[in-house]
Design a protein around this motif. Structure first.
Motif, PDB file in Angstrom:
ATOM      1  N   PHE A 155       6.037   7.430   2.325  1.00 18.93           N
ATOM      2  CA  PHE A 155       4.584   7.321   2.186  1.00 18.93           C
ATOM      3  C   PHE A 155       3.906   8.565   2.744  1.00 18.93           C
ATOM      4  CE2 PHE A 155       0.685   6.130   4.545  1.00 18.93           C
ATOM      5  CZ  PHE A 155      -0.136   5.771   3.483  1.00 18.93           C
ATOM      6  N   PHE A 156       4.249   8.915   3.962  1.00 14.56           N
ATOM      7  CA  PHE A 156       3.629  10.082   4.596  1.00 14.56           C
ATOM      8  C   PHE A 156       4.083  11.383   3.933  1.00 14.56           C
ATOM      9  CE2 PHE A 156       3.209   6.903   8.005  1.00 14.56           C
ATOM     10  CZ  PHE A 156       1.836   6.935   8.097  1.00 14.56           C
ATOM     11  N   ARG A 157       5.318  11.440   3.499  1.00 14.62           N
ATOM     12  CA  ARG A 157       5.805  12.628   2.788  1.00 14.62           C
ATOM     13  C   ARG A 157       5.004  12.823   1.495  1.00 14.62           C
ATOM     14  NH1 ARG A 157       9.973  15.540   3.662  1.00 14.62           N
ATOM     15  NH2 ARG A 157      11.055  14.010   4.934  1.00 14.62           N
ATOM     16  N   SER A 191      -5.232   5.511   8.711  1.00 12.26           N
ATOM     17  CA  SER A 191      -5.405   4.074   8.954  1.00 12.26           C
ATOM     18  C   SER A 191      -4.067   3.365   9.073  1.00 12.26           C
ATOM     19  CB  SER A 191      -6.220   3.429   7.827  1.00 12.26           C
ATOM     20  OG  SER A 191      -7.519   3.944   7.809  1.00 12.26           O
ATOM     21  N   ILE A 192      -3.144   3.723   8.205  1.00 10.64           N
ATOM     22  CA  ILE A 192      -1.811   3.104   8.261  1.00 10.64           C
ATOM     23  C   ILE A 192      -1.115   3.460   9.569  1.00 10.64           C
ATOM     24  CG2 ILE A 192       0.504   3.141   7.233  1.00 10.64           C
ATOM     25  CD1 ILE A 192      -1.241   1.613   5.422  1.00 10.64           C
ATOM     26  N   ALA A 193      -1.219   4.714   9.987  1.00  6.47           N
ATOM     27  CA  ALA A 193      -0.510   5.175  11.183  1.00  6.47           C
ATOM     28  C   ALA A 193      -1.125   4.640  12.472  1.00  6.47           C
ATOM     29  CB  ALA A 193      -0.473   6.701  11.227  1.00  6.47           C
ATOM     30  N   ILE A 194      -2.448   4.721  12.581  1.00  5.99           N
ATOM     31  CA  ILE A 194      -3.102   4.355  13.843  1.00  5.99           C
ATOM     32  C   ILE A 194      -3.444   2.877  13.898  1.00  5.99           C
ATOM     33  CG2 ILE A 194      -5.176   4.663  15.250  1.00  5.99           C
ATOM     34  CD1 ILE A 194      -5.152   7.582  14.528  1.00  5.99           C
ATOM     35  N   VAL A 203       0.843  -1.202   0.000  1.00  6.31           N
ATOM     36  CA  VAL A 203       0.000   0.000   0.000  1.00  6.31           C
ATOM     37  C   VAL A 203       0.877   1.251   0.000  1.00  6.31           C
ATOM     38  CG1 VAL A 203      -1.667   1.344   1.346  1.00  6.31           C
ATOM     39  CG2 VAL A 203      -1.997  -1.119   1.063  1.00  6.31           C
ATOM     40  N   CYS A 204       1.899   1.255   0.842  1.00  5.32           N
ATOM     41  CA  CYS A 204       2.800   2.405   0.899  1.00  5.32           C
ATOM     42  C   CYS A 204       3.527   2.602  -0.427  1.00  5.32           C
ATOM     43  CB  CYS A 204       3.810   2.241   2.034  1.00  5.32           C
ATOM     44  SG  CYS A 204       3.074   2.371   3.674  1.00  5.32           S
TER      45      CYS A 204
END
Length: 143
Positions: A101-103, A89-92, A60-61
């Protein structure tokens, strides 16, 4: 696959090998799913107390890092709100951290129009979660 996972979750039926096989199917065809579907897969697995496998999270990432922002495979517009929800969802839910991914998600929001109130709340929650859970590893991403 998403509907099948939801059906099993609704029936409160969790078969570990079945969930692993369905996760493997999602990994193989990750390019066919939009951010909303991927979010639902991760959340349904968490609802059933089944931690999404690492290879699913990595796929997914990688999908998001590979140009998911802006348009999906069918060239439809991808809503920024869906990307924020997927990141949350990925983080929590999955407790997974992938800086690129977050960037990618945060940089995709730089050029978006307006976000609704719910998306802004989710974005702030995502930022706080990353800051709290991944403190030193989490750069501020301009927040």
């Amino acid at each position: 696959v998403v509907r099948l996972l939801k059906a099993f979750a609704g029936a409160k039926y969790v078969h570990v090998d079945l969930f692993k096989a369905l996760a493997g199917l999602v990994v193989q065809r990750v390019g066919d799913y939009g951010p909303e579907d991927l979010t639902q897969v991760i959340r349904v697995m968490a609802f059933c107390s089944f931690k999404p496998p690492q290879n699913l999270l990595d796929a997914v990432c990688k999908r998001v890092r590979g140009g998911f922002v802006g348009r999906d495979r069918k060239r439809r517009r991808v809503a920024e709100a869906d990307l924020v929800r997927l990141g949350l969802s990925i983080a929590i839910v999955a407790d997974h951290y992938d800086e690129e991914f977050f960037r990618t998600i945060f940089s995709g929001l730089d050029n978006c129009g307006e976000l609704g109130a719910e998306s802004l709340q989710e974005l702030w929650l995502l930022h706080l979660t990353l800051k709290t859970d991944h403190g030193g590893a989490h750069p501020p991403f301009g927040m």
